[in-house]
Scaffold this active site. Structure first.
Site, PDB file in Angstrom:
ATOM      1  N   PRO A 253     -49.300  31.044  18.411  1.00  0.00           N
ATOM      2  CA  PRO A 253     -50.565  31.336  17.719  1.00  0.00           C
ATOM      3  C   PRO A 253     -51.303  30.056  17.342  1.00  0.00           C
ATOM      4  O   PRO A 253     -52.491  30.085  17.031  1.00  0.00           O
ATOM      5  CB  PRO A 253     -50.143  32.134  16.485  1.00  0.00           C
ATOM      6  CG  PRO A 253     -48.669  31.983  16.369  1.00  0.00           C
ATOM      7  CD  PRO A 253     -48.129  31.526  17.688  1.00  0.00           C
TER       8      PRO A 253
ATOM      9  N   ARG B 237     -54.361  36.334  39.563  1.00  0.00           N
ATOM     10  CA  ARG B 237     -55.464  36.966  40.286  1.00  0.00           C
ATOM     11  C   ARG B 237     -56.528  35.968  40.724  1.00  0.00           C
ATOM     12  O   ARG B 237     -57.430  36.318  41.472  1.00  0.00           O
ATOM     13  CB  ARG B 237     -56.048  38.114  39.478  1.00  0.00           C
ATOM     14  CG  ARG B 237     -56.537  37.750  38.117  1.00  0.00           C
ATOM     15  CD  ARG B 237     -56.736  38.974  37.257  1.00  0.00           C
ATOM     16  NE  ARG B 237     -57.740  39.893  37.793  1.00  0.00           N
ATOM     17  CZ  ARG B 237     -59.038  39.621  37.863  1.00  0.00           C
ATOM     18  NH1 ARG B 237     -59.489  38.481  37.426  1.00  0.00           N
ATOM     19  NH2 ARG B 237     -59.871  40.510  38.361  1.00  0.00           N
TER      20      ARG B 237
ATOM     21  N   ASP C  84     -66.062  38.910  37.635  1.00  0.00           N
ATOM     22  CA  ASP C  84     -65.443  39.418  36.414  1.00  0.00           C
ATOM     23  C   ASP C  84     -66.172  38.970  35.167  1.00  0.00           C
ATOM     24  O   ASP C  84     -66.830  37.945  35.165  1.00  0.00           O
ATOM     25  CB  ASP C  84     -64.019  38.862  36.280  1.00  0.00           C
ATOM     26  CG  ASP C  84     -63.057  39.524  37.220  1.00  0.00           C
ATOM     27  OD1 ASP C  84     -63.377  40.604  37.718  1.00  0.00           O
ATOM     28  OD2 ASP C  84     -61.988  38.937  37.437  1.00  0.00           O
TER      29      ASP C  84
HETATM   30  N1  ADE Z   1     -46.624  33.985  19.860  1.00  0.00           N
HETATM   31  C1  ADE Z   1     -46.822  34.575  18.678  1.00  0.00           C
HETATM   32  N2  ADE Z   1     -48.102  34.890  18.490  1.00  0.00           N
HETATM   33  C2  ADE Z   1     -48.775  34.475  19.607  1.00  0.00           C
HETATM   34  C3  ADE Z   1     -50.131  34.497  20.001  1.00  0.00           C
HETATM   35  N3  ADE Z   1     -51.108  35.013  19.243  1.00  0.00           N
HETATM   36  N4  ADE Z   1     -50.446  33.973  21.197  1.00  0.00           N
HETATM   37  C4  ADE Z   1     -49.491  33.427  21.978  1.00  0.00           C
HETATM   38  N5  ADE Z   1     -48.192  33.378  21.645  1.00  0.00           N
HETATM   39  C5  ADE Z   1     -47.836  33.894  20.467  1.00  0.00           C
END
Ligand code: ADE
Length: 237
Positions: free
Chosen positions: A93, A162, A177
């Site tokens: 995240p 892709r 896309d």
């Molecule tokens: N691992 C935990 N949350 C994540 C997210 N939002 N994006 C990528 N990997 C993650």
């Protein structure tokens, strides 16, 4: 068979989580040799009887942190320091947001090694260790927290697979896309197929007109209106 365009290694404590790689377009690309994919169990690089991959965080706090040593062994085993190096992708995240542009950047790499974190993440020194000899990219799917990186790896692989030549049936279709350069980075116009009237709902008449200029203009208007309503941030950028 010619060499694959893209080699993928995925290291995880849940190898079965990656089973969907064998499905659909990505699965076909693997079958056809365009992508070479290998999934590895991180616990193969532990050496204690319990095959421990985590420990409590320095400084306190909730949850567990993945230990550095199994990860370093995995990296050294899959990419020995004196050989060619992959681009290490760590879903997190705290990473760079995944965009179509980033997917295209990754699709141009010959070898991606994905490290799936769990718990409160991987000991941060693993990134420093890896970055001394390979490119490292942390990638976030969005502003929410998943339980681990596995689902993110599936998303990232699908987004970039892709874009590889020969993966999509019609080589045109990736260019138009949503978010792709071919569509000015706007959301795509709505799509319809037969029948022209369905449960009292009609397909927009212009799409049946055969007037390609008018259809093009209509799609552009729809794209712009949709983008303004749902993703005005895309119009600004
Ligand atoms: N691992 C935990 N949350 C994540 C997210 N939002 N994006 C990528 N990997 C993650």
């Amino acid at each position: 068979m010619t060499a694959p365009l893209l080699a993928l290694d995925v290291v995880t404590i849940f190898p079965e989580y990656l089973a969907p790689l064998s499905q659909s377009l990505v699965g076909k690309a693997i079958e056809r040799g365009i992508i070479a994919a290998r999934v590895h169990d991180l616990r193969a690089w532990t050496d204690d009887i319990h095959r421990t991959v985590d420990d409590s965080p320095y400084g306190g706090g909730p949850g567990m942190v993945m230990r550095a040593e199994p990860w370093a062994r995995a990296l050294d085993g899959l990419a020995p320091p004196e050989g060619p190096q992959p681009c290490l992708v760590i879903p997190s995240p705290a990473g760079r947001p995944l965009t179509q542009a980033l997917a295209a950047e990754l699709a141009a790499r010959p070898w991606l090694l994905f490290a799936c974190g769990r718990y409160e993440g991987i000991d941060a020194r693993v990134i420093d260790y890896a970055a001394a000899r390979m490119e490292v990219v942390e990638i976030s799917l969005g502003d929410y927290v998943l339980c681990g990186g596995e689902v993110a790896v599936l998303v990232i692989v699908e987004a970039l697979a892709r874009l590889l030549p020969g993966v999509l049936g019609n080589s045109e279709s990736a260019a138009n896309d949503s978010f792709a350069d071919g569509a000015d980075g706007l959301l795509e116009a709505p799509a319809y197929t037969r029948p022209a009237t369905w449960r009292g709902l009609d397909v927009p008449a212009v799409l049946l007109s055969g007037d390609h200029g008018a259809i093009e203009r209509w799609r552009k208007e729809q794209s712009t209106a949709r983008t303004r309503a749902i993703r005005p941030d895309l119009l600004d950028s």
